[in-house]
Design an enzyme around this catalytic site. Structure first.
Site, PDB file in Angstrom:
ATOM      1  CG  ASP A  74      -2.058  -1.007   1.072  1.00 25.38           C
ATOM      2  OD1 ASP A  74      -2.410  -1.337  -0.073  1.00 25.38           O
ATOM      3  OD2 ASP A  74      -2.581  -1.473   2.108  1.00 25.38           O
ATOM      4  CE1 TYR A 194      -2.619   5.757  14.184  1.00 21.00           C
ATOM      5  CE2 TYR A 194      -1.849   7.583  12.862  1.00 21.00           C
ATOM      6  CZ  TYR A 194      -1.905   6.925  14.067  1.00 21.00           C
ATOM      7  OH  TYR A 194      -1.246   7.428  15.157  1.00 21.00           O
TER       8      TYR A 194
END
Length: 295
Positions: A74, A194
């Site tokens: 990613d 996150y």
């Protein structure tokens, strides 16, 4: 077709597959432009003959291409998206990393690369981005710095680890106040990154919204909040320290206390390539394990 290729420099075990892919593209008449650091890395490992017939560009110059391919995880995909910039070139991810949440293809299933991606049998999904203006009132007239993020913006503590007091004003309304280690502002794309690790919700990528998720909040009343991505969010940060940190998709910079931030939806999108049969729930099952059978 002109194809831009970028990737990370952790491709042990995948050099032959990359060589085959690039050779196939050149033989069928495609023009290849590769990010210079990635080409140099591959040439060091595959030999100088690999670079024959390949153009290259530094990451500071946006490629003019019909399609982009990111090889890595990613992080590599996010760097490729920054390289593409506002061109809105469709990007296909080939995952050679750990999770590869943004990648539709792998070398382990190479038939899909050749029979779907290179055959033009794919779908393209637009993904909205965040834009943040960094405004330093201590230097009037200084140019405003602007960053974009496909996943998230994260406001975190500075070097002295002092607690942050963050005031977020949404569309000029009364401020929402967060006290703790920081605040994450996530796009739907980044809601599984996150944001998810601090207890934020997963958003369908088609939703036009952001998530504001506090990090280690000092009050149980400070909960994640979903807002419309047409909003304008003005953020002020106070702390006993002299600085705090702002990260845009992992790119972190130190800002002096008193620097203001203004968040808006970016004027351009990232065009994400999927397999033709892809669904959002497929990604949740395959990448996050939400399809585990109950016993």
């Amino acid at each position: 077709m002109r194809i831009a290729i970028n990737g990370n420099r952790h491709q042990d075990g995948h050099f032959n597959e990359i060589d085959r892919l690039v050779t196939t593209l050149i033989k069928r008449g495609d023009d290849i432009v590769m990010a210079q650091p990635f080409l140099e890395y591959l040439t060091d490992n595959l030999g100088p003959r690999f670079a024959a017939g390949i153009d290259y560009l530094p990451l500071s110059i946006r490629p003019n291409a019909d399609m982009a391919i990111s090889i890595g995880g990613d992080g590599a995909f996010l760097k490729t998206a920054r390289w593409i910039g506002d061109n809105e070139t469709p990007i296909a991810g080939i995952n050679t990393g750990h999770l590869g949440y943004l990648s539709a293809f792998t070398f382990e299933r190479a038939d899909e690369i050749y029979n779907l991606l290179l055959a033009g049998r794919y779908t393209v999904e637009p993904r909205a981005q965040l834009s943040v203006e960094i405004i330093d009132d201590s230097h009037p007239g200084a140019p405003t710095q602007t960053l974009t993020a496909l996943n998230e913006l994260a406001i975190t503590r500075g070097e002295n680890a002092a607690m942050l007091r963050i005031a977020a004003v949404i569309n000029s309304s009364a401020s929402l106040n967060y006290v703790g280690d920081g605040l994450i502002i996530s796009t739907p794309t980044g809601s599984t990154a996150y944001n998810l690790s601090v207890g934020g919700p997963i958003l369908d990528p088609a939703l036009l919204g952001w998530v504001l998720s506090p990090i280690a909040a000092h009050s149980l009343s400070m909960r994640p909040l979903v807002i419309n991505d047409t909003s304008v969010v003005d953020i002020n940060v106070a702390t006993r320290g002299k600085s705090f940190r702002l990260a845009a998709d992992g790119r972190s910079i130190a800002l002096t206390t008193g620097t203001r931030l203004r968040l808006t939806r970016a004027p351009y999108r990232v065009m994400l390539i999927h397999r033709p049969d892809h669904t959002f729930t497929d990604t949740l099952r395959d990448k996050l394990g939400l399809g585990t059978t109950l016993q």
